[in-house]
Write an enzyme that holds these catalytic residues in place. Structure first.
Site, mmCIF file in Angstrom:
data_model
loop_
_atom_site.group_PDB
_atom_site.id
_atom_site.type_symbol
_atom_site.label_atom_id
_atom_site.label_comp_id
_atom_site.label_asym_id
_atom_site.label_seq_id
_atom_site.Cartn_x
_atom_site.Cartn_y
_atom_site.Cartn_z
ATOM 1 N N HIS A 88 39.679 38.465 42.163
ATOM 2 C CA HIS A 88 38.401 37.734 42.161
ATOM 3 C C HIS A 88 37.244 38.498 42.772
ATOM 4 O O HIS A 88 36.095 38.040 42.690
ATOM 5 C CB HIS A 88 38.555 36.376 42.860
ATOM 6 C CG HIS A 88 39.207 36.422 44.215
ATOM 7 N ND1 HIS A 88 38.746 37.183 45.254
ATOM 8 C CD2 HIS A 88 40.305 35.766 44.681
ATOM 9 C CE1 HIS A 88 39.507 36.998 46.322
ATOM 10 N NE2 HIS A 88 40.471 36.145 45.998
ATOM 11 N N GLU A 114 38.856 29.990 43.994
ATOM 12 C CA GLU A 114 39.466 31.307 44.220
ATOM 13 C C GLU A 114 40.050 31.270 45.625
ATOM 14 O O GLU A 114 39.450 30.688 46.548
ATOM 15 C CB GLU A 114 38.433 32.425 44.087
ATOM 16 C CG GLU A 114 37.753 32.507 42.722
ATOM 17 C CD GLU A 114 38.709 32.760 41.578
ATOM 18 O OE1 GLU A 114 39.814 33.292 41.832
ATOM 19 O OE2 GLU A 114 38.374 32.413 40.426
ATOM 20 N N HIS A 147 37.326 35.398 36.527
ATOM 21 C CA HIS A 147 37.987 35.166 37.812
ATOM 22 C C HIS A 147 36.995 35.000 38.958
ATOM 23 O O HIS A 147 37.346 35.186 40.119
ATOM 24 C CB HIS A 147 38.997 36.267 38.144
ATOM 25 C CG HIS A 147 40.184 36.277 37.215
ATOM 26 N ND1 HIS A 147 41.019 35.188 37.059
ATOM 27 C CD2 HIS A 147 40.654 37.234 36.386
ATOM 28 C CE1 HIS A 147 41.953 35.478 36.173
ATOM 29 N NE2 HIS A 147 41.760 36.710 35.745
#
Length: 709
Positions: A569, A520, A661
């Site tokens: 995220h 991420e 995510h």
């Protein structure tokens, strides 16, 4: 050759043949008409023929495009998904028929086949599960033994690759990047002692001496962790094949012997010091005594000098003996096991030890707290004190309270009555607590815990016996100990038969060691300054996900995280404020991924972030790389959806709730997708890492061509 052509190419060639054939027939008809009408009609026929021929070609191309879009592509997608459903062995896989709406009953029929296959698999899995329940129960018992065993257990093949380890091995040898299935044992422990022990016992087996040897197929081994942090002691035992004719591997059981070995060395040093230190004063005392008792009648001055020498040497000897006794007691005390325990647990155990005294009520008073002690000996001592207090005072109720105060936890035995004098409880200290423990006494327990007891008044009509103990070593309230996996899922016995691998490209996909990872980031442009904020990975070995071998770290990017990225995220600036930067985290991930194939969904994106940091960390991420996007494109065609969500839905894989995510959840789902893709790739002839890399390159070339149009 033609058998290898795709369905779409064949249909295109069919329509091209229809168009060109129709054009040829049209031209022939016009020639025939021109011959009958005459030369004066030729210009008109050519014009009409040109318009008609062009129209025929345009119509054919248009019909081909419609047929390709609504028939050929959906058929290929259906065939790919049916193949995936058949080979992936998933009972939850779902077949998408949205694009097959013009295929009549074919789409519903294919979906029905997939559903029926899923039902049959569910039935078969139920039957298999019922058939192996007994085996699973035995396996669960073995796992429970391995999990709770306080010795490190490692099973390795003859290439010294780990094929099983238990939770204690994970705790003792490293949770992060070092220990793992299929990884070399000698990354964890020193090599030569283990090799020597293995060679010894293999030679014993080869010579047949194991049949009469008292240790059979095992041998003692002493080694150390590779970083020199711990000294390990245990045994190495051979594993034979089913016939007992050949060695398949070995079991290594180890425990931390750092402190016992250090204590043993210290005792040896203490004994040497005692022998050397006592020799001189003892010789001086003997010489003086011989002179004084030898009848030589020294004068008063000489006699006084000899008495002074004897007194000085005696004092020196006494001081040395006291110091050596103290040092010996320290060594003796240090050998006892100390653990954190709650006061309630101590009371419950002491109550059990007093079950033969139903007339005595033992109760816990006050709040519970943690303390550090040898719980067995302390419980035995508390039970002894309670018996003696009840016998001496006649009370029927004693309360045990534990109170933290001033760096100690005071354990109090409280009763109604007057305090006991020291002469009353002094005899208790010399009574053996339990038979068979070399006469262990309460005084030994106090000495071991470096404490003492005393009795005092509490309030107007109560008294207590007070015992100070050490507080707990760990913070069990605000910082509970991190949990290891509940069971040792980290084993793979197929590694037992594995031999030295050849070229990595020739390794079957079913035998690959992979690290599936995801990142991420602060944004989508690594070359423009975006940074990693989280990196996670999970190992896949022999076609299955090893959930216990994971890597998951937050990273301080050294810049603000845009709100748009946080919305995706969920990682905020506050969450990474106290985290290490990429310079500290990425080398650990590099160790975690050592000797493995890196796998990611849309791998170029994640890999670019890693490659840009190679100069910073002084390491290269030069592992082979597989991309699940490209593998999916090869299997299902470039017209299908290849997002991670689409693949997860296709194979019936769910994301952990609320964790889409997040780097680890995405890596875990990608790993599950990879395990579903491998059997489908095998069915399509993609069986090795080299095959997978080749079809990935082909998919890249096709996507580049598509990008031009």
């Amino acid at each position: 050759m033609a058998e290898r052509w795709s369905l779409r190419l064949r249909i295109f060639l069919f329509f091209a043949l229809v168009g060109l054939g129709g054009l040829a027939l049209f031209a022939g008809a016009l020639v025939l008409a021109g011959a009958r009408i005459g030369p004066e009609a030729t210009p008109h026929l050519v014009l009409a023929g040109g318009i008609g021929g062009l129209g025929l070609l345009v119509l054919t191309a248009w019909v081909w495009q419609l047929f390709d879009e609504n028939v050929a592509r959906p058929i290929m997608l259906l065939s790919g998904e049916l193949s995936a459903t058949a080979e992936a062995k998933s009972t939850a896989a779902r077949l998408s028929t949205d694009k097959a709406r013009y295929l009549g009953a074919l789409g519903p029929a294919a979906a029905g086949i997939a559903e029926a296959l899923g039902r049959e698999r569910s039935t078969a899995e139920g039957a298999v599960k019922a058939a192996i329940d007994e085996v699973l129960a035995e396996k669960a018992q073995l796992e429970a033994v391995l999990r709770d065993l306080r010795e490190c257990v490692l099973i390795c093949n003859l290439e010294h690759e780990i094929l099983l380890y238990n939770a204690e091995a994970q705790r003792l040898l490293g949770l992060d990047a070092q220990i793992g299935l299929g990884r070399p044992l000698f990354r964890l422990v020193t090599e030569q002692p283990v090799r020597h022990a293995l060679d010894r016992v293999k030679l014993r087996f080869a010579d047949g001496r194991h049949r009469t040897h008292h240790d059979y197929l095992s041998v003692a081994v002493v080694c150390a962790t590779r970083d020199g942090r711990l000294t390990l002691q245990g045994r190495l035992s051979l594993i034979l094949d089913a016939a007992g004719d050949a060695v398949d591997g070995f079991v290594l059981t180890l425990r931390d012997a750092t402190q016992p070995i250090a204590d043993h060395a210290a005792r040896d040093h203490l004994l040497k010091e005692m022998l050397e230190g006592l020799r001189r004063p003892t010789a001086n005392l003997r010489a003086a005594a011989e002179i004084l008792s030898g009848g030589m009648a020294p004068d008063a001055k000489t006699q006084a000098r000899f008495v002074g020498v004897m007194t000085e040497e005696a004092e020196t000897l006494a001081r040395r003996i006291d110091r050596l006794a103290g040092a010996y007691n320290e060594l003796r005390i240090g050998g006892w096991s100390m653990n954190d325990v709650t006061a309630i647990a101590l009371v419950a155990c002491a109550r059990d030890r007093l079950a033969d005294l139903p007339e005595l009520e033992l109760a816990h008073a006050g709040a519970d707290c943690w303390l550090n002690c040898d719980s067995f000996s302390v419980v035995e001592m508390l039970a002894l004190f309670c018996r003696e207090i009840a016998g001496a005072t006649g009370v029927g109720r004693i309360e045990i309270a534990a109170t933290p105060d001033g760096g100690h936890v005071f354990v109090d035995l409280v009763w109604q009555g007057v305090p006991l004098g020291e002469s009353a409880f002094e005899p208790w200290l010399n009574r053996p607590l339990v038979e068979g423990l070399a006469g262990l006494t309460a005084r030994d327990v106090l000495l071991h815990h470096r404490t003492e007891i005393w009795s005092e008044r509490v309030g107007p009509d109560h008294a207590r016996l007070r015992l100070p103990l050490q507080p707990a070593v760990e913070d069990h309230v605000s910082a509970p100990a991190s949990e290891l996996p509940a069971r040792p899922e980290f084993y793979d016995f197929s590694l037992l038969r594995r031999r030295a691998a050849g070229k990595m490209a020739e390794t079957p996909l079913t035998e690959l060691a992979c690290v599936v990872f995801d990142t991420e980031t602060t944004g989508l442009f690594p070359s423009a300054g975006d940074e990693i904020v989280q990196i996670a990975g999970v190992r896949v070995l022999n076609g299955r996900v090893i959930r216990g071998e994971r890597f998951d770290r937050l990273i301080d990017p050294g810049r603000r995280i845009p709100a748009a990225s946080t919305r995706i995220h969920g990682i905020t600036d506050a969450m990474v404020a106290d985290q290490p930067d990429a310079r500290a985290v990425l080398p650990a991930f590099h160790d975690f991924a050592a000797d493995a194939v890196l796998v990611a969904h849309n791998a170029p994106f994640d890999l670019k972030f890693l490659q840009l940091k190679e100069g910073l960390i002084g390491r290269r991420f030069d592992n082979p790389v597989l991309d699940t996007v490209l593998l999916s494109a090869h299997l299902f065609g470039h017209g299908a959806e290849h997002t991670l969500d689409a693949l997860a839905e296709r194979f019936g894989i769910g994301f952990p709730e609320g964790q889409r995510h997040t780097a680890f959840a995405d890596a875990l789902v990608t790993a599950e997708v990879l395990c579903m893709l491998i059997p489908v790739l095998n069915a399509r002839g993609v069986r090795t890492l080299g095959d997978a890399l080749a079809v990935s390159d082909e998919a890249v070339a096709i996507r580049r061509k598509q990008a031009r149009y």
